[in-house]
Design a protein around this motif. Sequence first.
Motif, PDB file in Angstrom:
ATOM      1  N   ALA A 265      -9.496   0.151  -6.230  1.00 57.61           N
ATOM      2  CA  ALA A 265     -10.538   0.297  -5.214  1.00 57.61           C
ATOM      3  C   ALA A 265      -9.994   0.997  -3.987  1.00 57.61           C
ATOM      4  O   ALA A 265      -8.850   1.465  -3.957  1.00 57.61           O
ATOM      5  N   HIS A 266     -10.823   1.028  -2.970  1.00 65.30           N
ATOM      6  CA  HIS A 266     -10.516   1.699  -1.706  1.00 65.30           C
ATOM      7  C   HIS A 266     -10.302   0.663  -0.613  1.00 65.30           C
ATOM      8  O   HIS A 266     -11.106  -0.254  -0.457  1.00 65.30           O
ATOM      9  N   ASP A 267      -9.215   0.826   0.137  1.00 68.50           N
ATOM     10  CA  ASP A 267      -8.945  -0.016   1.297  1.00 68.50           C
ATOM     11  C   ASP A 267      -9.184   0.817   2.557  1.00 68.50           C
ATOM     12  O   ASP A 267      -8.347   1.650   2.922  1.00 68.50           O
ATOM     13  N   PRO A 268     -10.325   0.648   3.243  1.00 68.88           N
ATOM     14  CA  PRO A 268     -10.635   1.481   4.410  1.00 68.88           C
ATOM     15  C   PRO A 268      -9.631   1.348   5.542  1.00 68.88           C
ATOM     16  O   PRO A 268      -9.509   2.254   6.370  1.00 68.88           O
ATOM     17  N   GLN A 269      -8.902   0.240   5.577  1.00 70.07           N
ATOM     18  CA  GLN A 269      -7.933   0.045   6.652  1.00 70.07           C
ATOM     19  C   GLN A 269      -6.687   0.906   6.472  1.00 70.07           C
ATOM     20  O   GLN A 269      -6.022   1.247   7.449  1.00 70.07           O
ATOM     21  N   THR A 270      -6.374   1.257   5.251  1.00 67.59           N
ATOM     22  CA  THR A 270      -5.141   2.019   5.014  1.00 67.59           C
ATOM     23  C   THR A 270      -5.389   3.445   4.522  1.00 67.59           C
ATOM     24  O   THR A 270      -4.517   4.300   4.674  1.00 67.59           O
ATOM     25  N   HIS A 271      -6.548   3.706   3.933  1.00 68.75           N
ATOM     26  CA  HIS A 271      -6.831   5.051   3.426  1.00 68.75           C
ATOM     27  C   HIS A 271      -8.111   5.564   4.055  1.00 68.75           C
ATOM     28  O   HIS A 271      -9.213   5.083   3.763  1.00 68.75           O
ATOM     29  N   HIS A 272      -7.956   6.552   4.932  1.00 73.31           N
ATOM     30  CA  HIS A 272      -9.057   7.045   5.747  1.00 73.31           C
ATOM     31  C   HIS A 272      -8.768   8.482   6.160  1.00 73.31           C
ATOM     32  O   HIS A 272      -7.631   8.960   6.049  1.00 73.31           O
TER      33      HIS A 272
ATOM     34  N   PHE B 270      -1.291  13.517   3.016  1.00 69.94           N
ATOM     35  CA  PHE B 270      -1.111  14.258   1.763  1.00 69.94           C
ATOM     36  C   PHE B 270      -2.463  14.546   1.122  1.00 69.94           C
ATOM     37  O   PHE B 270      -2.693  15.644   0.606  1.00 69.94           O
ATOM     38  N   ASN B 271      -3.369  13.568   1.157  1.00 69.00           N
ATOM     39  CA  ASN B 271      -4.661  13.731   0.511  1.00 69.00           C
ATOM     40  C   ASN B 271      -5.657  14.532   1.348  1.00 69.00           C
ATOM     41  O   ASN B 271      -6.593  15.127   0.802  1.00 69.00           O
ATOM     42  N   ALA B 272      -5.462  14.550   2.669  1.00 68.54           N
ATOM     43  CA  ALA B 272      -6.408  15.222   3.554  1.00 68.54           C
ATOM     44  C   ALA B 272      -6.056  16.679   3.827  1.00 68.54           C
ATOM     45  O   ALA B 272      -6.903  17.435   4.314  1.00 68.54           O
ATOM     46  N   SER B 273      -4.836  17.100   3.534  1.00 69.77           N
ATOM     47  CA  SER B 273      -4.386  18.435   3.941  1.00 69.77           C
ATOM     48  C   SER B 273      -4.678  19.543   2.931  1.00 69.77           C
ATOM     49  O   SER B 273      -5.052  20.644   3.323  1.00 69.77           O
ATOM     50  N   PRO B 274      -4.509  19.344   1.618  1.00 69.12           N
ATOM     51  CA  PRO B 274      -4.785  20.432   0.674  1.00 69.12           C
ATOM     52  C   PRO B 274      -6.290  20.688   0.538  1.00 69.12           C
ATOM     53  O   PRO B 274      -7.112  19.833   0.904  1.00 69.12           O
TER      54      PRO B 274
ATOM     55  N   GLU C 138      -7.582   6.468  -3.185  1.00 70.06           N
ATOM     56  CA  GLU C 138      -6.867   6.918  -1.990  1.00 70.06           C
ATOM     57  C   GLU C 138      -7.407   8.273  -1.528  1.00 70.06           C
ATOM     58  O   GLU C 138      -7.625   8.491  -0.330  1.00 70.06           O
ATOM     59  N   VAL C 139      -7.601   9.190  -2.464  1.00 73.45           N
ATOM     60  CA  VAL C 139      -8.110  10.517  -2.113  1.00 73.45           C
ATOM     61  C   VAL C 139      -9.530  10.410  -1.568  1.00 73.45           C
ATOM     62  O   VAL C 139      -9.875  11.017  -0.537  1.00 73.45           O
ATOM     63  N   ALA C 140     -10.369   9.632  -2.240  1.00 72.90           N
ATOM     64  CA  ALA C 140     -11.738   9.455  -1.772  1.00 72.90           C
ATOM     65  C   ALA C 140     -11.765   8.840  -0.377  1.00 72.90           C
ATOM     66  O   ALA C 140     -12.544   9.271   0.484  1.00 72.90           O
TER      67      ALA C 140
END
Length: 364
Positions: free
Chosen positions: A169-176, A248-252, A276-278
């Motif tokens: 799943a997605h953890d909004p506190q760590t992946h944003h 890493f996920n937001a830059s490419p 994480e990417v989402a």
Amino acid sequence: MKIAFYGSSLLSSYWNGAATYYRGLLSALARHGHDITFFEPDVHDRSAHRDIGMPDWCRVIVYEGTPEAMRAAAAQAAEADVVVKASGVGFEDDALLAAVLQAARGDAVTVFWDVDAPATLAEMREAPDHPLRRSLPDLDLVLTYGGGDPVVSAYRSLGARACQPIYNAHDPQTHHPVAADPRFAADLAFLGNRLPDREHRVDAFFLAAARALPARRFLIGGAGWHDKAMPANVRSLGHVATADHNVFNASPTAVLNISRASMATTGFSPATRVFEVAGAGGCLISDVWPGIECFFAPGEEILIARDGLDVAEAVEALTPDRAAEIGRRARQRALADHTYDRRAVEVDRILRDTRRARSREAAE
């Protein structure tokens, strides 16, 4: 409830793909009032590669990689209402399972939590006397981080009393979302450790696309790729710490997910990287696997590829605006349907229902 959880590592993601899953799910369970102690062995050089400090939502006990220390850690299962032994702890797994089951109180809920069900099931099919297979009737519950109905049916056929997938799943506190960083600029990036049943798929999906698009920039992160021959337009980063996953996920322009072969075949097994990417609002291209449409809408929230040529075509067709829109929709879907808090509500219900059933059985 007091939960004793025996896993690979909570403090380090080094050669430990389950770290994000453990962190997101256990922190959410703690917010629902559970008192959690996580036991992890000091092995595989993880202590030198810790990427979080001791959390305030969970007590972590790191024990030495010796049989004596393992047995001492297992004995503490006697204090818990729920005892969880995860797959792939990485040190004396079979002995640890036996020890925690022996130490667990008679009224405790006992759980095997499988973070690699295809591999575990394959091992048990090949070995009728496999220690886990012998222990399944003694466990109250098997939880898996993926697999859907095929995995549930397989576990039940081997003797499990109950089996339930608890998906990544997605953890909004760590992946944003975060600002892009030139260190991770690329047309396509991939993050994953070099593993035997993933490497040929990295060749087929990622490196084949890089060879087809020599003018484009490709980026690979993860441990073990340092001696892998790669095209000149591929840059290798080595291990990427959890703290850098957002950037890493937001830059490419796009990020590629490549499932391990067993996970792709089994299906219904979204990797932590997908969420994480989402969560970072990144545009994700994924290899295709059964059930992917249950998590994100193909063509709208995620792009899917059958091979490296599909990947190359997707990269060629992407504009920055189109990539940003796919990432925005993916993040909205993750926040709506795929948070660890939602998964924790499900786990909490399963554990409480199982405990009530155990109490009724004892009273009869």
